[in-house]
Enzyme design. Sequence first.
Site, mmCIF file in Angstrom:
data_model
loop_
_atom_site.group_PDB
_atom_site.id
_atom_site.type_symbol
_atom_site.label_atom_id
_atom_site.label_comp_id
_atom_site.label_asym_id
_atom_site.label_seq_id
_atom_site.Cartn_x
_atom_site.Cartn_y
_atom_site.Cartn_z
ATOM 1 N N ASP A 106 6.126 17.300 -6.687
ATOM 2 C CA ASP A 106 6.430 16.050 -5.976
ATOM 3 C C ASP A 106 6.545 14.925 -6.987
ATOM 4 O O ASP A 106 6.321 15.113 -8.171
ATOM 5 C CB ASP A 106 5.378 15.746 -4.886
ATOM 6 C CG ASP A 106 4.046 15.236 -5.431
ATOM 7 O OD1 ASP A 106 3.961 14.835 -6.618
ATOM 8 O OD2 ASP A 106 3.064 15.221 -4.671
ATOM 9 N N HIS B 160 0.324 12.104 -8.046
ATOM 10 C CA HIS B 160 -0.006 11.269 -6.885
ATOM 11 C C HIS B 160 0.999 10.123 -6.735
ATOM 12 O O HIS B 160 0.663 9.007 -6.318
ATOM 13 C CB HIS B 160 -1.422 10.699 -7.039
ATOM 14 C CG HIS B 160 -2.197 10.635 -5.745
ATOM 15 N ND1 HIS B 160 -3.075 11.597 -5.355
ATOM 16 C CD2 HIS B 160 -2.237 9.706 -4.761
ATOM 17 C CE1 HIS B 160 -3.623 11.260 -4.188
ATOM 18 N NE2 HIS B 160 -3.123 10.104 -3.808
ATOM 19 N N GLY C 218 6.503 12.323 -0.542
ATOM 20 C CA GLY C 218 5.504 11.313 -0.179
ATOM 21 C C GLY C 218 6.178 10.140 0.512
ATOM 22 O O GLY C 218 6.304 10.087 1.736
ATOM 23 N N ARG C 219 6.684 9.227 -0.296
ATOM 24 C CA ARG C 219 7.192 7.980 0.287
ATOM 25 C C ARG C 219 8.473 8.152 1.105
ATOM 26 O O ARG C 219 8.689 7.399 2.064
ATOM 27 C CB ARG C 219 7.433 6.954 -0.826
ATOM 28 C CG ARG C 219 6.142 6.517 -1.533
ATOM 29 C CD ARG C 219 6.464 5.586 -2.679
ATOM 30 N NE ARG C 219 5.312 5.157 -3.464
ATOM 31 C CZ ARG C 219 4.790 5.832 -4.491
ATOM 32 N NH1 ARG C 219 5.300 7.006 -4.848
ATOM 33 N NH2 ARG C 219 3.767 5.345 -5.177
ATOM 34 N N ARG D 74 0.172 6.782 -8.493
ATOM 35 C CA ARG D 74 -0.839 5.910 -7.879
ATOM 36 C C ARG D 74 -2.225 6.126 -8.467
ATOM 37 O O ARG D 74 -3.179 5.467 -8.073
ATOM 38 C CB ARG D 74 -0.895 6.178 -6.369
ATOM 39 C CG ARG D 74 0.377 5.814 -5.664
ATOM 40 C CD ARG D 74 0.524 6.514 -4.328
ATOM 41 N NE ARG D 74 -0.314 5.989 -3.275
ATOM 42 C CZ ARG D 74 0.002 4.937 -2.521
ATOM 43 N NH1 ARG D 74 1.120 4.290 -2.739
ATOM 44 N NH2 ARG D 74 -0.791 4.542 -1.555
ATOM 45 N N TYR E 279 -9.550 16.445 0.699
ATOM 46 C CA TYR E 279 -10.110 15.609 -0.360
ATOM 47 C C TYR E 279 -11.542 16.073 -0.584
ATOM 48 O O TYR E 279 -12.307 16.174 0.391
ATOM 49 C CB TYR E 279 -10.112 14.141 0.056
ATOM 50 C CG TYR E 279 -8.915 13.347 -0.411
ATOM 51 C CD1 TYR E 279 -8.377 13.536 -1.684
ATOM 52 C CD2 TYR E 279 -8.344 12.371 0.401
ATOM 53 C CE1 TYR E 279 -7.289 12.791 -2.119
ATOM 54 C CE2 TYR E 279 -7.260 11.619 -0.039
ATOM 55 C CZ TYR E 279 -6.737 11.836 -1.291
ATOM 56 O OH TYR E 279 -5.676 11.099 -1.728
ATOM 57 N N PHE F 155 10.967 11.940 -5.357
ATOM 58 C CA PHE F 155 12.130 12.618 -4.752
ATOM 59 C C PHE F 155 12.728 11.753 -3.640
ATOM 60 O O PHE F 155 12.071 11.473 -2.639
ATOM 61 C CB PHE F 155 11.740 14.005 -4.213
ATOM 62 C CG PHE F 155 11.511 14.985 -5.314
ATOM 63 C CD1 PHE F 155 12.539 15.824 -5.729
ATOM 64 C CD2 PHE F 155 10.292 15.038 -5.986
ATOM 65 C CE1 PHE F 155 12.341 16.723 -6.780
ATOM 66 C CE2 PHE F 155 10.091 15.924 -7.036
ATOM 67 C CZ PHE F 155 11.115 16.761 -7.437
ATOM 68 N N TYR G 112 0.842 -1.206 0.000
ATOM 69 C CA TYR G 112 0.000 0.000 0.000
ATOM 70 C C TYR G 112 0.875 1.253 0.000
ATOM 71 O O TYR G 112 0.618 2.217 -0.727
ATOM 72 C CB TYR G 112 -0.955 0.009 1.207
ATOM 73 C CG TYR G 112 -1.512 1.391 1.468
ATOM 74 C CD1 TYR G 112 -2.384 1.993 0.558
ATOM 75 C CD2 TYR G 112 -1.110 2.122 2.588
ATOM 76 C CE1 TYR G 112 -2.845 3.292 0.767
ATOM 77 C CE2 TYR G 112 -1.568 3.413 2.796
ATOM 78 C CZ TYR G 112 -2.439 3.998 1.887
ATOM 79 O OH TYR G 112 -2.868 5.281 2.085
HETATM 80 C C1 LIG Z 1 0.909 5.746 1.071
HETATM 81 C C2 LIG Z 1 0.514 7.001 0.364
HETATM 82 C C3 LIG Z 1 -0.665 7.643 0.707
HETATM 83 C C4 LIG Z 1 -1.021 8.837 0.062
HETATM 84 N N1 LIG Z 1 -2.166 9.505 0.465
HETATM 85 C C5 LIG Z 1 -2.451 10.715 -0.073
HETATM 86 C C6 LIG Z 1 -3.542 11.475 0.426
HETATM 87 O O1 LIG Z 1 -4.251 11.072 1.351
HETATM 88 N N2 LIG Z 1 -3.771 12.693 -0.158
HETATM 89 C C7 LIG Z 1 -3.004 13.179 -1.181
HETATM 90 O O2 LIG Z 1 -3.247 14.291 -1.676
HETATM 91 N N3 LIG Z 1 -1.961 12.478 -1.649
HETATM 92 C C8 LIG Z 1 -1.662 11.266 -1.120
HETATM 93 N N4 LIG Z 1 -0.568 10.569 -1.568
HETATM 94 C C9 LIG Z 1 0.286 11.174 -2.614
HETATM 95 C C10 LIG Z 1 1.412 12.019 -1.988
HETATM 96 O O3 LIG Z 1 0.905 13.161 -1.335
HETATM 97 C C11 LIG Z 1 2.411 12.485 -3.076
HETATM 98 O O4 LIG Z 1 1.710 13.169 -4.090
HETATM 99 C C12 LIG Z 1 3.206 11.352 -3.703
HETATM 100 O O5 LIG Z 1 3.419 10.315 -2.777
HETATM 101 C C13 LIG Z 1 4.546 11.869 -4.211
HETATM 102 O O6 LIG Z 1 5.311 10.848 -4.772
HETATM 103 P P1 LIG Z 1 6.479 10.077 -3.961
HETATM 104 O O7 LIG Z 1 5.797 9.157 -3.025
HETATM 105 O O8 LIG Z 1 7.207 9.327 -5.034
HETATM 106 O O9 LIG Z 1 7.311 11.098 -3.249
HETATM 107 C C14 LIG Z 1 -0.201 9.364 -0.959
HETATM 108 C C15 LIG Z 1 0.992 8.709 -1.290
HETATM 109 C C16 LIG Z 1 1.356 7.548 -0.641
HETATM 110 C C17 LIG Z 1 2.659 6.888 -1.001
#
Ligand SMILES: Cc1cc2nc3c(=O)[nH]c(=O)nc-3n(C[C@H](O)[C@H](O)[C@H](O)COP(=O)(O)O)c2cc1C
Length: 390
Positions: free
Chosen positions: A314, A283, A337-338, A286, A136, A317, A31
């Site tokens: 993002d 995102h 994010g990650r 995803r 959201y 990175f 996840y």
């Molecule tokens: C586990 C996970 C949960 C996420 N949940 C949200 C969220 O609730 N709202 C949102 O705007 N983005 C969410 N994102 C996207 C992140 O804010 C971000 O855009 C993205 O992870 C950036 O890429 P990176 O993980 O390669 O740094 C999520 C990403 C991950 C990995």
Amino acid sequence: MSFRTSLDSALNIADLRVLAKRRMPKVIFDYLERGSEDEHTFHRNRAAFERYALVPKIVSGHKKRDLSVTLFGDKLASPWIVGPTGLNGIFWRGADIALARATARAGGVFTLGTAASTSIEDLAAASDGVKWFQLYPWADRKVWGRLMQRAQDAGYRAMIVTVDTVVPGNREQDRRNHFAHNVSYTPKVILDGLLHPRWLAGVWLNGPRPRTENVVEFVGPEATATELADFSRRARNPDLSWDDLEWMRAQWDGPFLIKGVLHPDDAIRAANMGFDGVVVSNHGGRQLDQAISTLEALPPILDAVGKRMTVIVDGGFRRGTDAVKALALGAKAVLLGRAPLYGVSAAGEAGADRALTILNEETERVLALLGCGSVRALTRDFVREVPPIP
Ligand SMILES: Cc1cc2nc3c(=O)[nH]c(=O)nc-3n(C[C@H](O)[C@H](O)[C@H](O)COP(=O)(O)O)c2cc1C
């Protein structure tokens, strides 16, 4: 090897990722990690960094390198925005608070999401760093208005609305794992949990099951994690419109950004409507697979609105070099994010600290080797677009 030694031995974000993967059951790590469909965009985000090479200017005479940036009047010691990530509590109990505190120490901004495991109010009480809230657009204007009001009352400095999730992305690995914003107890999942006793004891057996606390008030105080996950799926808004965004903008008294922008026309429209910034984001690969990488999307958006609004990026990175390339292209800050999630999943607050310390140290070193005294002095001539090396 002791817990502390293994954390100290993590030299980079990739090392923290290995520790996180080891600690968590596969359903949980998947996840955190995986993208949608063929994960083309997830990989493209990383691959795009190869399109740019750094071009140093030697011997700059700077004794110290300054990582600070100013965002909407807040002077921050570093250019990181720890981005909104939902369900952090399933990685580590209290992960949102651990991340917020670590982010404040590292000098960045922490963003709490609508889908967070900690409520707007509890997070605000636990960390006095600069905080933004991510909305959201679930359900209806009543719900959006209520979440924004709570964030305003709790002192969040900026609002981000995420627009790239009007329907859930097709995350096939989560579907294979029977994970739908919530863990299903299949025999495989139970066995996997038992094989990860540190995670099981620390997260699953150590208190009530983590749930999306911010939407509890719309479902009922006794709502279970499953009922809340159902709400978040049912409440999507495929017909979200620019009128809705205009309505939101009018409700929030402060800086407002749109997250999930990849086309310059959308950025122009957002600027015309009075938004203060965009987060160039897919995102993390995803949502829409085959979408353009964020580093590819960034320059045209900067050309279109870079002088009128704050452009943040993002996606993929993991290194100081990655951030320096985006900042040199003209982004004002980098959203993660990650990367911090690997840290907090590996070792809670100490792991989150480690992730952000690594990124700060790497970025400072890169600036020194580039011959640039500060993040703000980075300009496009420090990067050059280069053909792929076969
Ligand atoms: C586990 C996970 C949960 C996420 N949940 C949200 C969220 O609730 N709202 C949102 O705007 N983005 C969410 N994102 C996207 C992140 O804010 C971000 O855009 C993205 O992870 C950036 O890429 P990176 O993980 O390669 O740094 C999520 C990403 C991950 C990995």
